[in-house]
Design a protein around this motif. Structure first.
Motif, mmCIF file in Angstrom:
data_model
loop_
_atom_site.group_PDB
_atom_site.id
_atom_site.type_symbol
_atom_site.label_atom_id
_atom_site.label_comp_id
_atom_site.label_asym_id
_atom_site.label_seq_id
_atom_site.Cartn_x
_atom_site.Cartn_y
_atom_site.Cartn_z
ATOM 1 N N PRO A 24 1.620 -6.571 -2.368
ATOM 2 C CA PRO A 24 1.457 -5.251 -1.744
ATOM 3 C C PRO A 24 1.944 -4.123 -2.656
ATOM 4 O O PRO A 24 1.451 -2.998 -2.541
ATOM 5 C CB PRO A 24 2.295 -5.346 -0.464
ATOM 6 C CG PRO A 24 3.207 -6.503 -0.673
ATOM 7 C CD PRO A 24 2.517 -7.435 -1.609
ATOM 8 N N ALA A 25 2.865 -4.420 -3.574
ATOM 9 C CA ALA A 25 3.338 -3.371 -4.491
ATOM 10 C C ALA A 25 2.185 -2.880 -5.368
ATOM 11 O O ALA A 25 2.046 -1.692 -5.611
ATOM 12 C CB ALA A 25 4.475 -3.907 -5.361
ATOM 13 N N HIS A 26 1.363 -3.810 -5.823
ATOM 14 C CA HIS A 26 0.208 -3.481 -6.655
ATOM 15 C C HIS A 26 -0.989 -3.281 -5.744
ATOM 16 O O HIS A 26 -1.956 -4.039 -5.744
ATOM 17 C CB HIS A 26 -0.021 -4.599 -7.681
ATOM 18 C CG HIS A 26 1.220 -4.916 -8.462
ATOM 19 N ND1 HIS A 26 2.215 -5.710 -7.960
ATOM 20 C CD2 HIS A 26 1.631 -4.505 -9.683
ATOM 21 C CE1 HIS A 26 3.202 -5.795 -8.855
ATOM 22 N NE2 HIS A 26 2.874 -5.068 -9.910
ATOM 23 N N TRP A 27 -0.901 -2.229 -4.963
ATOM 24 C CA TRP A 27 -1.817 -2.069 -3.831
ATOM 25 C C TRP A 27 -3.236 -1.711 -4.254
ATOM 26 O O TRP A 27 -4.191 -2.094 -3.583
ATOM 27 C CB TRP A 27 -1.258 -1.041 -2.853
ATOM 28 C CG TRP A 27 -1.056 0.319 -3.441
ATOM 29 C CD1 TRP A 27 -0.016 0.722 -4.218
ATOM 30 C CD2 TRP A 27 -1.915 1.442 -3.315
ATOM 31 N NE1 TRP A 27 -0.165 2.029 -4.591
ATOM 32 C CE2 TRP A 27 -1.324 2.501 -4.035
ATOM 33 C CE3 TRP A 27 -3.125 1.662 -2.649
ATOM 34 C CZ2 TRP A 27 -1.921 3.757 -4.133
ATOM 35 C CZ3 TRP A 27 -3.708 2.913 -2.728
ATOM 36 C CH2 TRP A 27 -3.113 3.943 -3.467
ATOM 37 N N VAL A 46 -1.321 -13.665 -1.535
ATOM 38 C CA VAL A 46 -0.525 -12.434 -1.616
ATOM 39 C C VAL A 46 0.955 -12.753 -1.409
ATOM 40 O O VAL A 46 1.327 -13.384 -0.412
ATOM 41 C CB VAL A 46 -0.987 -11.395 -0.564
ATOM 42 C CG1 VAL A 46 -0.349 -10.046 -0.847
ATOM 43 C CG2 VAL A 46 -2.508 -11.276 -0.561
ATOM 44 N N LEU A 47 1.764 -12.328 -2.344
ATOM 45 C CA LEU A 47 3.212 -12.534 -2.230
ATOM 46 C C LEU A 47 3.752 -11.606 -1.146
ATOM 47 O O LEU A 47 3.435 -10.417 -1.116
ATOM 48 C CB LEU A 47 3.885 -12.239 -3.573
ATOM 49 C CG LEU A 47 5.357 -12.671 -3.669
ATOM 50 C CD1 LEU A 47 5.479 -14.198 -3.618
ATOM 51 C CD2 LEU A 47 5.994 -12.131 -4.955
ATOM 52 N N SER A 48 4.585 -12.179 -0.270
ATOM 53 C CA SER A 48 5.072 -11.417 0.887
ATOM 54 C C SER A 48 6.590 -11.559 1.008
ATOM 55 O O SER A 48 7.093 -12.412 1.738
ATOM 56 C CB SER A 48 4.376 -11.924 2.153
ATOM 57 O OG SER A 48 4.751 -11.167 3.268
ATOM 58 N N CYS A 82 8.411 -7.383 -5.359
ATOM 59 C CA CYS A 82 7.065 -7.760 -5.796
ATOM 60 C C CYS A 82 6.867 -7.363 -7.262
ATOM 61 O O CYS A 82 6.276 -8.127 -8.050
ATOM 62 C CB CYS A 82 6.005 -7.053 -4.961
ATOM 63 S SG CYS A 82 5.863 -7.664 -3.291
ATOM 64 N N ARG A 83 7.349 -6.190 -7.618
ATOM 65 C CA ARG A 83 7.195 -5.743 -9.019
ATOM 66 C C ARG A 83 7.941 -6.679 -9.964
ATOM 67 O O ARG A 83 7.426 -7.056 -11.020
ATOM 68 C CB ARG A 83 7.739 -4.318 -9.190
ATOM 69 C CG ARG A 83 6.848 -3.282 -8.575
ATOM 70 C CD ARG A 83 7.188 -1.869 -9.093
ATOM 71 N NE ARG A 83 6.574 -0.927 -8.165
ATOM 72 C CZ ARG A 83 7.203 -0.366 -7.132
ATOM 73 N NH1 ARG A 83 8.499 -0.573 -6.953
ATOM 74 N NH2 ARG A 83 6.550 0.420 -6.316
ATOM 75 N N LEU A 84 9.155 -7.058 -9.546
ATOM 76 C CA LEU A 84 9.935 -7.966 -10.398
ATOM 77 C C LEU A 84 9.235 -9.325 -10.519
ATOM 78 O O LEU A 84 9.249 -9.937 -11.588
ATOM 79 C CB LEU A 84 11.352 -8.131 -9.826
ATOM 80 C CG LEU A 84 12.242 -6.885 -9.944
ATOM 81 C CD1 LEU A 84 13.512 -7.053 -9.092
ATOM 82 C CD2 LEU A 84 12.614 -6.613 -11.406
#
Lengths: 90, 319, 410
Positions: free
Chosen positions: B194-197, B218-220, B237-239
């Motif tokens: 979701p960070a890389h939306w 999708v990572l949650s 999520c970015r990390l």
């Protein structure tokens, strides 16, 4: 649940009959995000990342719907211009 | 393909997942659902496996779903969706529904996808149903109180992979579920966060423009289960992507492609952060940080090997 | 007149089921092969492959997915059918409850087969009898003709606006499924007119401010498969209990309507008595062995003995009022169960029947005879001996045991 809220006529096929917008999850909140609208650049990143869909964009202004905001602080952390401040709930 | 995304229009579009749901504060699952459904036109039917998402959104008498939605059981979301898709085909044949294709979307957690629902997912993909399966992966059975799943990473603590004196956390690595879907010859497979939306939305669009079974992993991040401050879900999520713990890629038409931040890292390896950066902000790895680094080393070695493997797959195809 | 109503085909029970499905405007079929059900799914596959019916056939990877697929399709408004046996039904177990709980009118043929272990492919009723509390309507048929007729009726009963419940049509593995019989087949149009097309039930949804079909149509935002906790779960279960209680009158009604188009009927649709009026002893039974029992009883009647057979066509709902009515005044009753219930006092049919008779002013002697387990033959001679025993009980001899296992070596 009070007896007056009780749904007497249940649907034959078990479907939900009300929408969760009647459930004010804002009461969970321990801290509230406050948007400084003079600093806000209307980028709407807070809308993208809000898990509660409680960032409201009316075409001009960005505001928080405190009925549902649980105070997670994602908007505060993600705001690229630091326009969100977290304030403890009284 | 990646036509521009107008965020201001999205923010004024019909909400398909309504507020008032009972997810924990900071949960990434509703962010994922919101972004996926904002990208999908009606008619749509959402099929949900048992899990946090289903429980938090449909406690009678209230629903958070503003689209047609069904939950059947834990392990059969893919089979249920197959039935929905088949029904629309049959009803179209006898003229009950029009020719407009219905978008059938599944949301399943890691338990319902990697583990108990794997067989029905495999069947759905093998049969070639025109369905988009979205895995929201919070890397453990969170709904039952944080038990390990096939999606839990090596070394992570869960209530069934505790930090014991003999076994320190989960002894196995994460199952490469998206790779397995590629091996099933799914029509389109991608990973996203979701960070890389923008990347996520573009992948949903590409999935929908592909006929056949599609799989989006999708990572949650889960603040309760991974033990981090609930404002950190997006940052984590970015990390995950910056450390190549969770690379962003897509597969379609026989071609593997890195996307978004992972493509940047591939082009400039100096951007790749050590996996410890991802690990140290989560209490589920606290022993790995405080201990002798053995767990982090093992995790790093695994991440490096998987990343190299992915680079090869993408590079080979590009050449 | 009768000759105009269709044709006679030599079909085994499994083919008769498939033929009924073919004629019943089914939209989605999903099944997984298992002996002795396989002929049903093979025939249906052929009908679909040859474009004889519009149905989608979803070839799934398990029985669990077969029922799941039918459920998803039914929720999207389709008429659905599946078929299984034994282990396959056991694998569906979890979803049997979900199907009835979601009020999805799926129709399933169960070709009865013993449950493992040891593995066995032959008939007994342990598979479906074990599913008696799952909220499904259960029919047990006697022969291929009845299998055909009952499948057609099942769609109408399942989809009745007051009912909206799944139906299981049980036919004995091999004895019915693989035995060739002359089956009267109705013309396609007659069946099509009789069953019509699926018309989903409506629900009232407050936030929509109106009644809408409880169907995933792609547009109307309804939520199916919700969570109901201690504040509502019990009420939803009670609605299911009330619904299945209404089924008896619907079965009679549909049975009667079908009688008008086919000239065929089975008792009142719930129970099928033979020689029960004025009988001293009655054997109660379900399934194909009723034929064997009737054969013996007929001979005994001819010899002047007052013996009857009561065949139950439905086990769910259990037709207790009808049973009590026809059995009141009978002194001795033998209940033939084709299922074991280890650790219980007798098998399920015996238990429920005896319980139903408990409130009679003059209680009969009720004895359980468990037979045919794992496909063990029930021979006419065995039935004759059971009848002789029951007649003895009628003369005042006290049964040594109220639960007897017949035809077993030990």
């Amino acid at each position: 649940m009070s007896e007056s809220d009780y749904i007497k006529e249940l649907p034959l096929v078990p479907t939900t009959v009300r929408q969760s917008t009647e459930v004010k999850t804002g009461s969970w909140r321990g801290r509230r995000p406050v948007i400084n609208s003079s600093r806000c650049v209307r980028c709407l990143i807070c809308w993208v990342y809000c898990p509660e869909s409680s960032i409201v964009w009316d075409g001009e202004c960005v505001r928080v719907d405190y009925d549902f905001c649980k105070g997670c602080g994602i908007c505060y952390r993600e705001c690229p211009v630091k326009a969100v401040e977290m304030v403890p709930e009284g | 393909m990646s036509s521009s995304i107008n965020i201001k229009e999205l923010a004024r579009s019909k909400l398909k997942l309504l507020p008032g749901h009972r997810h924990c504060p900071g949960c990434a699952a509703p962010i994922i659902v919101k972004l996926v459904l904002a990208t999908i036109d009606e008619p749509v039917v959402v099929v949900n496996a048992t899990g946090c998402l289903q429980v938090a959104t449909t406690i009678f008498p209230y629903t958070s779903w503003n689209v047609p939605w069904i939950h059947n059981a834990f392990e059969n979301a893919a089979a249920t969706a197959s039935g929905v898709e088949a029904a629309f085909k049959a009803l179209r044949k006898r003229g009950v529904v029009g020719d407009v294709g219905v978008n059938v979307i599944v949301f399943g957690g890691d338990g319902g996808t990697y583990d108990i629902g794997f067989q029905s997912l495999s069947g759905m993909v093998e049969r070639g149903h025109n369905i988009l399966y979205v895995l929201y992966d919070n890397e453990a059975y969170m709904n039952t109180g944080i038990q390990r799943s096939g999606g839990t990473p090596y070394g992570a603590l869960t209530t069934t992979s505790p930090y014991g004196t003999v076994i320190p956390g989960k002894p196995q690595h994460k199952k490469p579920i998206a790779d397995i879907m590629v091996a099933h010859r799914a029509a389109y497979v991608a990973t996203a966060t979701p960070a890389h939306w923008v990347d996520l939305i573009n992948k949903v669009r590409r999935a929908l423009s592909t006929i056949g079974p599609k799989f989006l992993h999708v990572l949650s991040p889960c603040p309760r289960g991974w033990r981090f401050d609930e404002s950190m879900s997006i940052e984590i999520c970015r990390l995950a992507v910056d450390t190549c713990y969770f690379p962003l890629w897509e597969y379609g038409g026989g071609v593997w492609r890195l996307t978004s931040r992972s493509l940047e890292i591939a082009r400039n390896p100096a951007l790749k952060k050590p996996v410890e950066e991802f690990v140290k902000v989560q209490e589920r790895f606290r022993h790995a940080v405080s201990d002798d680094q053995r767990i982090i080393k093992e995790l790093q070695a695994y991440v490096d090997a998987m990343w190299e493997d992915l680079l090869n797959r993408c590079a080979v195809r590009h050449s | 007149m009768r000759a105009l109503l269709g044709s006679v085909k030599a079909l085994n029970g499994a083919e008769a089921v498939a033929y009924a499905v073919k004629q019943s405007n089914v939209d989605v079929i999903s099944a997984y092969p298992i002996t002795p059900q396989t002929i049903i799914v093979e025939r249906l596959s052929e009908f679909v492959a040859n474009g004889e019916i519009h149905a989608e056939y979803v070839n799934v990877e398990s029985e669990h997915s077969a029922l799941s697929t039918c459920m998803g399709a039914a929720a999207a408004g389709a008429r659905t059918f599946t078929a299984t046996s034994s282990q396959g039904l056991a694998l569906m177990w979890e979803l049997l409850y979900v199907t009835s709980g979601l009020r999805l009118p799926v129709v399933m043929a169960v070709v009865n087969r013993a449950l493992s272990a040891p593995i066995n492919i032959h008939c007994d009723h342990s598979d479906s009898i074990g599913a008696r509390d799952s909220g499904w309507i259960q029919f047990y048929v006697e022969n291929s003709q009845e299998a055909y007729d009952t499948v057609i009726q099942a769609f109408k009963i399942a989809e009745h606006s007051d009912i909206q419940l799944p139906v299981m049509v049980n036919l004995d593995g091999f004895h019915i499924s693989h035995t060739l019989e002359n089956v009267n087949i109705l013309p396609d149009q007659v069946v099509s007119d009789f069953v019509g097309f699926r018309k989903p039930a409506n629900v009232r949804v407050e936030y929509l401010g109106r009644e809408v079909p409880a169907v995933l149509d792609g547009v109307t935002p309804i939520s199916l498969g919700i969570i109901a906790l201690s504040d509502y779960y019990y009420e939803f279960k009670m609605m299911l209990v009330d619904a299945i209680d209404k089924v008896k009158s619907v079965i009679k009604e549909v049975h009667n309507d079908y009688l008008k188009v086919s000239w065929r009927g089975y008792g009142d649709g719930l129970i099928d008595p033979y020689g029960v009026d004025g009988a001293d002893i009655v054997l109660v039974i379900m399934g194909s062995a009723a034929g064997t029992v009737k054969y013996v009883v007929k001979k005994l009647l001819e010899s002047g003995l007052r013996v009857g057979v009561l065949r139950l066509r439905t086990f769910r709902p259990f037709p207790y009022e009808e049973v009590v009515k026809v059995l009141s005044g009978v002194k001795v009753i033998g209940v033939m169960d084709r299922a074991t219930s280890p650790g219980a006092y007798g098998a399920p049919l015996f238990n429920e029947l005896r319980s139903a008779l408990y409130d009679l002013d003059s209680r009969p002697t009720v004895v359980n005879f468990i037979y045919g387990i794992g496909g063990r033959d029930l021979e006419p001679l065995t039935v004759k001996r059971i009848c002789e025993k029951l007649l003895e009980f009628g003369r005042g001899v006290k049964p040594a045991s109220y639960v007897e296992y017949v035809g077993v070596r030990r």
